[in-house]
Motif scaffolding. Structure first.
Motif, short mmCIF file in Angstrom:
data_model
loop_
_atom_site.label_atom_id
_atom_site.label_comp_id
_atom_site.label_asym_id
_atom_site.label_seq_id
_atom_site.Cartn_x
_atom_site.Cartn_y
_atom_site.Cartn_z
N HIS A 259 7.78 4.83 -4.43
CA HIS A 259 6.74 4.31 -5.15
C HIS A 259 6.76 5.36 -6.45
O HIS A 259 6.61 6.69 -6.30
CB HIS A 259 5.31 4.56 -4.43
CG HIS A 259 4.12 4.12 -5.25
ND1 HIS A 259 2.99 4.59 -5.11
CD2 HIS A 259 3.98 3.43 -6.38
CE1 HIS A 259 2.05 4.30 -6.00
NE2 HIS A 259 2.85 3.55 -6.61
N ASN B 188 3.10 0.97 -12.28
CA ASN B 188 3.59 1.41 -11.31
C ASN B 188 5.06 0.39 -10.76
O ASN B 188 4.85 -0.73 -10.87
CB ASN B 188 2.65 1.78 -10.15
CG ASN B 188 2.42 0.90 -9.21
OD1 ASN B 188 2.88 0.11 -8.33
ND2 ASN B 188 1.00 0.17 -9.49
N LYS C 293 7.15 -0.19 -6.88
CA LYS C 293 7.19 0.31 -5.35
C LYS C 293 8.46 -0.69 -4.99
O LYS C 293 8.92 -1.76 -5.21
CB LYS C 293 6.13 -0.55 -4.51
CG LYS C 293 5.00 0.48 -4.71
CD LYS C 293 3.71 0.00 -3.73
CE LYS C 293 2.58 0.75 -4.09
NZ LYS C 293 1.21 0.45 -3.10
N ASP D 9 2.16 1.36 2.36
CA ASP D 9 1.20 0.32 1.98
C ASP D 9 0.40 -0.01 3.37
O ASP D 9 -0.71 -0.63 3.27
CB ASP D 9 1.61 -0.94 1.30
CG ASP D 9 2.18 -0.65 0.00
OD1 ASP D 9 1.68 0.43 -0.72
OD2 ASP D 9 2.97 -1.44 -0.55
#
Length: 149
Positions: free
Chosen positions: A14, A26, A28, A102
């Motif tokens: 991330h 961002n 991921k 997550d």
């Protein structure tokens, strides 16, 4: 900083960068069930960009090569960079982990306590070769439109 993670075990990457006025674009990358999933979001939105927004696809080999280059890039980086003389500005962070962070079951109150996770971050301060991360991500097709390349 000593990186104690084993490259082969990392399944979660991330990276974010942003600030008060633009939010936190961002990216991921997660390895799950032998598939590599890339997701991106931007601004203050927690919603991912839609797949039709040219989401890159990575093979497992590409993901391993990407991680190997990340490991070389961050060699010698400190865990935290802070410029105390500046308010607001730009905050950034990078997380590498064996776990899918997550998933709330893989989190702790102090994420820095996770033995299987490496977190590097900063506020208005950066390692010398920081901008190389953008070129590295772009090399693998990872181009969040909100990142300032």
């Amino acid at each position: 900083m000593e990186n104690t993670l084993n490259l082969e075990g990392v399944s979660f990457f991330h990276f974010y960068i942003g600030g008060q006025f633009i939010g936190y674009p961002n990216v991921k990358i997660k390895e799950k069930d032998e598939q590599i999933k890339v997701s991106m979001s931007y601004g203050y939105s927690l919603e991912n960009l839609e797949p039709e927004d040219d989401m890159p696809t990575l093979t497992e080999e590409d993901f391993r090569l990407f991680l190997a280059e990340v490991f070389l890039l961050i060699e010698g980086w400190e865990p935290r960079y802070v410029n105390y003389d500046m308010l607001d500005g730009t905050q950034w962070g990078m997380t590498l982990s064996y776990s899918d962070l997550d998933d709330e079951n893989n989190r702790t109150e102090d994420m820095n306590d996770l033995a299987d996770t490496l977190i590097i971050s900063g506020s208005n301060a950066f390692p010398e070769n920081f901008d190389t991360i953008y070129a590295l991500m772009a090399k693998y097709g990872i181009k969040n439109p909100e990142f300032k390349y």
